[in-house]
Design an enzyme around this catalytic site. Structure first.
Site, short mmCIF file in Angstrom:
data_model
loop_
_atom_site.label_atom_id
_atom_site.label_comp_id
_atom_site.label_asym_id
_atom_site.label_seq_id
_atom_site.Cartn_x
_atom_site.Cartn_y
_atom_site.Cartn_z
N ILE A 19 -2.07 25.58 39.35
CA ILE A 19 -1.58 24.69 40.41
C ILE A 19 -2.68 24.48 41.30
O ILE A 19 -2.89 23.49 41.59
CB ILE A 19 -0.25 25.41 40.94
CG1 ILE A 19 0.73 25.38 40.03
CG2 ILE A 19 0.00 24.45 42.50
CD1 ILE A 19 2.12 26.24 40.39
N TYR A 154 7.61 40.47 43.72
CA TYR A 154 7.17 38.90 43.70
C TYR A 154 8.09 37.89 44.57
O TYR A 154 7.66 37.55 45.46
CB TYR A 154 7.08 38.44 42.35
CG TYR A 154 6.52 36.88 42.58
CD1 TYR A 154 5.28 36.60 42.36
CD2 TYR A 154 7.65 35.99 42.09
CE1 TYR A 154 4.86 35.06 42.51
CE2 TYR A 154 7.19 34.56 42.10
CZ TYR A 154 5.94 34.08 42.19
OH TYR A 154 5.45 32.72 42.11
#
Length: 264
Positions: A19, A154
């Site tokens: 990304i 996360y």
């Protein structure tokens, strides 16, 4: 892109692949002078070569630094003292059973996913406010809204990014500086690609079949029903970073394929 970024400098952290690389390419195409970042000089050099081939004439530079550490962030800032656009993209994920996540692993994800953005933002944000011009974007995740049971640590870091972006946005009132987070869904980044291939091989199925099963069983609420491509997320980030998004501030912008079971 509906607005040019010519004359702007953009820092994209963790941008040698996935990304981050796609964001760097999109911003370069829009005319920004892009600073690429990765932990090793070899990775940075390879990304720069690829970007120069993809976007001829682009203004590109690179800094190798481990932004998960205070020293690495300080070295980066010393090399790039000012920027108009800061994309806090650096992030890592590791599926781990909650009971087995040791303190060191919590700290490792916190440093990479949260503190890298805190340290760079703390420096560049004040300059943006002084110049009355700038964009800060945090690459968060739908995992910050729907904490995944297989990697709770996360999800916690991604929720923290959303809160951090909103808190910083409060400080921009009356200025032309904006701070937002973009919540990406499951995306075919470099790490995800390797993860999918490994699990598919373990299960004796093709990567395509594994992807189909993943969205049927692990992420069944997805409306996209596939992994997003990095370029699809990059286009959203580039818009948020552009002058065209002047009224978008303090927002958690969902680019997660309709996975979150809420309209808000």
């Amino acid at each position: 892109m509906s607005a040019s970024l010519s004359g702007s400098t953009a820092v994209v952290t963790g941008s040698t692949a996935g990304i981050g690389y796609a964001i760097a390419e999109e911003l370069a195409r829009a005319g920004a002078a892009v600073v690429v970042n990765g932990r090793s000089q070899a990775r940075v050099d390879a990304a720069l070569a690829s970007l120069r081939a993809a976007v001829p004439g682009a203004q590109l530079s690179g800094v190798a630094a481990d932004l998960a550490s205070a020293q690495g962030a300080a070295e980066f800032i010393a090399t790039v003292p000012q920027t108009d656009i800061l994309i806090n993209n650096l992030g890592i994920f590791v599926p781990t059973d909650f009971a087995n996540i040791e303190d060191e692993e919590w700290q490792r994800l916190w440093d990479a996913n949260v503190m890298s953005g805190v340290r760079l933002s703390r420096h560049y944000f004040s300059g943006m406010l002084a110049r009355d011009r700038g964009r800060v974007v945090f690459l968060s995740s739908e995992s910050g809204l729907q904490i995944p049971a297989e990697m709770i640590h996360y999800g916690v870091t991604k929720a923290a990014q959303i809160a951090l972006a909103r808190g910083m946005a409060q400080l921009t009132a009356g200025t032309q500086v904006t701070v937002n987070s973009v919540l990406a869904g499951p995306t075919r980044s470099e790490g995800v690609g390797v993860f999918v291939e490994q699990l598919a091989e373990q299960q004796g199925v093709s990567a395509a079949e594994f992807e189909k099963q993943f969205f049927q069983t692990v992420r069944p609420t997805s409306l996209l029903r596939r992994f997003a491509e990095p370029a699809e997320i990059a286009r959203v980030v580039a818009f948020v970073a552009s002058p065209a998004a002047s009224v978008v501030n303090g927002s958690a912008i969902r680019a997660e394929g309709g996975l979150v079971l809420s309209a808000f």
